[in-house]
Design a protein around this motif. Structure first.
Motif, PDB file in Angstrom:
ATOM      1  N   LEU A   3      40.134  46.271  37.242  1.00  9.49           N
ATOM      2  CA  LEU A   3      40.997  45.624  38.226  1.00  9.49           C
ATOM      3  C   LEU A   3      40.408  45.722  39.629  1.00  9.49           C
ATOM      4  CD1 LEU A   3      43.526  44.049  38.810  1.00  9.49           C
ATOM      5  CD2 LEU A   3      44.807  46.201  38.870  1.00  9.49           C
ATOM      6  N   GLY A   4      39.810  46.858  39.966  1.00  5.97           N
ATOM      7  CA  GLY A   4      39.144  46.989  41.262  1.00  5.97           C
ATOM      8  C   GLY A   4      38.016  45.983  41.391  1.00  5.97           C
ATOM      9  N   TRP A   5      37.242  45.835  40.318  1.00  2.00           N
ATOM     10  CA  TRP A   5      36.150  44.857  40.305  1.00  2.00           C
ATOM     11  C   TRP A   5      36.710  43.441  40.458  1.00  2.00           C
ATOM     12  CZ3 TRP A   5      35.065  40.685  37.215  1.00  2.00           C
ATOM     13  CH2 TRP A   5      33.794  40.110  37.382  1.00  2.00           C
ATOM     14  N   LEU A   6      37.778  43.132  39.701  1.00  2.00           N
ATOM     15  CA  LEU A   6      38.368  41.799  39.750  1.00  2.00           C
ATOM     16  C   LEU A   6      38.890  41.472  41.146  1.00  2.00           C
ATOM     17  CD1 LEU A   6      39.328  39.199  38.370  1.00  2.00           C
ATOM     18  CD2 LEU A   6      41.413  40.429  37.721  1.00  2.00           C
TER      19      LEU A   6
ATOM     20  N   ALA B  75      24.490  42.892  35.302  1.00  2.00           N
ATOM     21  CA  ALA B  75      24.786  41.849  34.333  1.00  2.00           C
ATOM     22  C   ALA B  75      25.189  40.573  35.064  1.00  2.00           C
ATOM     23  CB  ALA B  75      25.905  42.310  33.416  1.00  2.00           C
ATOM     24  N   PRO B  76      24.882  39.415  34.487  1.00  2.00           N
ATOM     25  CA  PRO B  76      25.319  38.154  35.088  1.00  2.00           C
ATOM     26  C   PRO B  76      26.853  38.134  35.223  1.00  2.00           C
ATOM     27  CG  PRO B  76      23.770  37.743  33.304  1.00  2.00           C
ATOM     28  CD  PRO B  76      24.104  39.204  33.274  1.00  2.00           C
ATOM     29  N   LEU B  77      27.336  37.354  36.163  1.00  2.00           N
ATOM     30  CA  LEU B  77      28.769  37.321  36.445  1.00  2.00           C
ATOM     31  C   LEU B  77      29.577  36.921  35.216  1.00  2.00           C
ATOM     32  CD1 LEU B  77      31.100  37.641  38.405  1.00  2.00           C
ATOM     33  CD2 LEU B  77      30.674  35.305  39.182  1.00  2.00           C
ATOM     34  N   ASP B  78      29.091  35.978  34.420  1.00  2.00           N
ATOM     35  CA  ASP B  78      29.859  35.575  33.244  1.00  2.00           C
ATOM     36  C   ASP B  78      30.035  36.733  32.264  1.00  2.00           C
ATOM     37  OD1 ASP B  78      27.140  35.461  32.532  1.00  2.00           O
ATOM     38  OD2 ASP B  78      27.406  33.725  31.227  1.00  2.00           O
ATOM     39  N   GLU B  79      29.017  37.572  32.104  1.00  2.00           N
ATOM     40  CA  GLU B  79      29.142  38.754  31.238  1.00  2.00           C
ATOM     41  C   GLU B  79      30.109  39.769  31.840  1.00  2.00           C
ATOM     42  OE1 GLU B  79      25.415  40.520  30.072  1.00  2.00           O
ATOM     43  OE2 GLU B  79      24.537  38.545  29.720  1.00  2.00           O
ATOM     44  N   GLN B  80      30.035  39.954  33.144  1.00  2.00           N
ATOM     45  CA  GLN B  80      30.957  40.874  33.809  1.00  2.00           C
ATOM     46  C   GLN B  80      32.395  40.385  33.669  1.00  2.00           C
ATOM     47  OE1 GLN B  80      29.426  41.047  37.811  1.00  2.00           O
ATOM     48  NE2 GLN B  80      27.946  42.625  37.306  1.00  2.00           N
ATOM     49  N   LEU B  81      32.594  39.085  33.768  1.00  2.00           N
ATOM     50  CA  LEU B  81      33.930  38.517  33.593  1.00  2.00           C
ATOM     51  C   LEU B  81      34.443  38.739  32.171  1.00  2.00           C
ATOM     52  CD1 LEU B  81      33.484  35.228  35.620  1.00  2.00           C
ATOM     53  CD2 LEU B  81      35.221  36.975  36.061  1.00  2.00           C
ATOM     54  N   ARG B  82      33.578  38.575  31.191  1.00  2.00           N
ATOM     55  CA  ARG B  82      33.987  38.820  29.802  1.00  2.00           C
ATOM     56  C   ARG B  82      34.385  40.285  29.601  1.00  2.00           C
ATOM     57  NH1 ARG B  82      29.673  35.210  29.009  1.00  2.00           N
ATOM     58  NH2 ARG B  82      30.351  33.275  28.066  1.00  2.00           N
TER      59      ARG B  82
ATOM     60  N   ARG C 164      38.112  41.789  28.514  1.00  2.00           N
ATOM     61  CA  ARG C 164      38.330  42.733  27.407  1.00  2.00           C
ATOM     62  C   ARG C 164      39.070  43.979  27.889  1.00  2.00           C
ATOM     63  NH1 ARG C 164      33.144  41.011  25.952  1.00  2.00           N
ATOM     64  NH2 ARG C 164      32.172  42.808  26.927  1.00  2.00           N
ATOM     65  N   ALA C 165      38.645  44.519  29.033  1.00  2.00           N
ATOM     66  CA  ALA C 165      39.301  45.712  29.595  1.00  2.00           C
ATOM     67  C   ALA C 165      40.739  45.389  30.001  1.00  2.00           C
ATOM     68  CB  ALA C 165      38.509  46.244  30.783  1.00  2.00           C
ATOM     69  N   ALA C 166      40.949  44.203  30.548  1.00  2.00           N
ATOM     70  CA  ALA C 166      42.304  43.793  30.944  1.00  2.00           C
ATOM     71  C   ALA C 166      43.198  43.701  29.717  1.00  2.00           C
ATOM     72  CB  ALA C 166      42.256  42.454  31.679  1.00  2.00           C
ATOM     73  N   ARG C 167      42.698  43.125  28.642  1.00  2.00           N
ATOM     74  CA  ARG C 167      43.500  43.020  27.412  1.00  2.00           C
ATOM     75  C   ARG C 167      43.919  44.399  26.910  1.00  2.00           C
ATOM     76  NH1 ARG C 167      43.827  38.039  25.136  1.00  2.00           N
ATOM     77  NH2 ARG C 167      42.219  36.528  25.627  1.00  2.00           N
ATOM     78  N   ASP C 168      42.996  45.366  26.944  1.00  2.00           N
ATOM     79  CA  ASP C 168      43.327  46.725  26.512  1.00  2.00           C
ATOM     80  C   ASP C 168      44.416  47.330  27.396  1.00  2.00           C
ATOM     81  OD1 ASP C 168      41.408  46.510  24.524  1.00  2.00           O
ATOM     82  OD2 ASP C 168      39.893  47.646  25.636  1.00  2.00           O
TER      83      ASP C 168
ATOM     84  N   SER D 249      46.760  52.120  40.985  1.00  2.00           N
ATOM     85  CA  SER D 249      45.677  53.107  40.923  1.00  2.00           C
ATOM     86  C   SER D 249      44.391  52.479  40.397  1.00  2.00           C
ATOM     87  CB  SER D 249      46.084  54.328  40.090  1.00  2.00           C
ATOM     88  OG  SER D 249      46.277  53.975  38.751  1.00  2.00           O
ATOM     89  N   LEU D 250      44.508  51.546  39.458  1.00  2.00           N
ATOM     90  CA  LEU D 250      43.325  50.818  38.984  1.00  2.00           C
ATOM     91  C   LEU D 250      42.749  49.933  40.089  1.00  2.00           C
ATOM     92  CD1 LEU D 250      44.419  49.732  35.400  1.00  2.00           C
ATOM     93  CD2 LEU D 250      42.541  51.276  35.977  1.00  2.00           C
ATOM     94  N   ALA D 251      43.623  49.298  40.854  1.00  2.00           N
ATOM     95  CA  ALA D 251      43.170  48.427  41.942  1.00  2.00           C
ATOM     96  C   ALA D 251      42.413  49.218  43.002  1.00  2.00           C
ATOM     97  CB  ALA D 251      44.364  47.708  42.569  1.00  2.00           C
ATOM     98  N   ALA D 252      42.798  50.462  43.206  1.00  2.00           N
ATOM     99  CA  ALA D 252      42.151  51.293  44.219  1.00  2.00           C
ATOM    100  C   ALA D 252      40.804  51.842  43.750  1.00  2.00           C
ATOM    101  CB  ALA D 252      43.069  52.458  44.600  1.00  2.00           C
ATOM    102  N   ASP D 253      40.529  51.761  42.464  1.00  2.00           N
ATOM    103  CA  ASP D 253      39.281  52.273  41.898  1.00  2.00           C
ATOM    104  C   ASP D 253      38.280  51.124  41.737  1.00  2.00           C
ATOM    105  OD1 ASP D 253      37.212  53.418  40.483  1.00  2.00           O
ATOM    106  OD2 ASP D 253      38.411  53.843  38.690  1.00  2.00           O
ATOM    107  N   PRO D 254      37.243  51.065  42.586  1.00  2.00           N
ATOM    108  CA  PRO D 254      36.294  49.943  42.495  1.00  2.00           C
ATOM    109  C   PRO D 254      35.506  49.921  41.185  1.00  2.00           C
ATOM    110  CG  PRO D 254      35.550  51.566  44.101  1.00  2.00           C
ATOM    111  CD  PRO D 254      36.907  52.002  43.645  1.00  2.00           C
ATOM    112  N   GLU D 255      35.505  51.010  40.453  1.00  2.00           N
ATOM    113  CA  GLU D 255      34.800  51.058  39.165  1.00  2.00           C
ATOM    114  C   GLU D 255      35.647  50.531  38.010  1.00  2.00           C
ATOM    115  OE1 GLU D 255      31.542  52.018  38.857  1.00  2.00           O
ATOM    116  OE2 GLU D 255      31.618  52.054  41.044  1.00  2.00           O
TER     117      GLU D 255
END
Length: 157
Positions: free
Chosen positions: A95-98, A130-137, A141-145, A86-92
């Motif tokens: 996981l969808g972003w990743l 935001a720059p890609l490096d900030e988006q990756l960070r 953080r969201a993945a860890r949660d 369900s996270l993968a299906a949500d582009p927001e």
């Protein structure tokens, strides 16, 4: 090494790559792009390790993230996998972003952000992003949660 330890290690290594200074010479952009794409590649490996981590109690035919998250096999869907789907299906979502960035990583254009010269006559919304490096960070953080919550439900089994 356990899948849990490997997941943690890969997330940590991705953060380390993002923390490397690009320098101030003619190779700066190449170093920055390499850092971003390297971190993305590590996040892809972490995603595979995460799926092994939270699905050890299930007898799944495959543990590759593309098969499990994007496949149409609903026979062995466990709660943790359904949550990730369900996270993968949500582009927001993180996981969808990743997954979007991972598709770009495997494409011919690559996934590293392009920060060349800017044409002042063009209106671009990329400057507000935001720059890609900030988006990756933020993604890490969201993945860890999310991983903490997934592991908790997985341990209940």
């Amino acid at each position: 090494m356990t899948p849990r330890a490997r997941t943690n290690q890969l997330l940590y290594q991705a953060e380390l790559l993002l923390g490397i200074e690009a320098g101030d010479d003619e190779h700066r952009e190449a170093r920055r792009c390499a850092s971003e794409e390297g971190a993305l590649a590590l996040l892809e490996l972490a995603l595979d390790a995460l799926l092994r981590d939270v699905s050890t109690h299930a007898q799944l035919d495959s543990r590759h993230w593309r098969d499990l998250l994007l496949g149409d096999d609903d026979d062995n869907v466990i709660a943790e996998l359904q949550r990730l789907r369900s996270l993968a299906a949500d582009p927001e979502s993180w996981l969808g972003w990743l997954l979007t960035r991972l598709n770009a990583l495997h494409g011919d254009e690559g996934a590293g952000s392009k920060r060349g010269a800017v044409n002042a006559q063009l209106i671009s919304s990329s400057h507000s992003a935001a720059p890609l490096d900030e988006q990756l960070r933020r993604c890490i953080r969201a993945a860890r949660d999310e991983i903490a919550a997934l592991r908790e439900t997985s341990e209940e089994w």
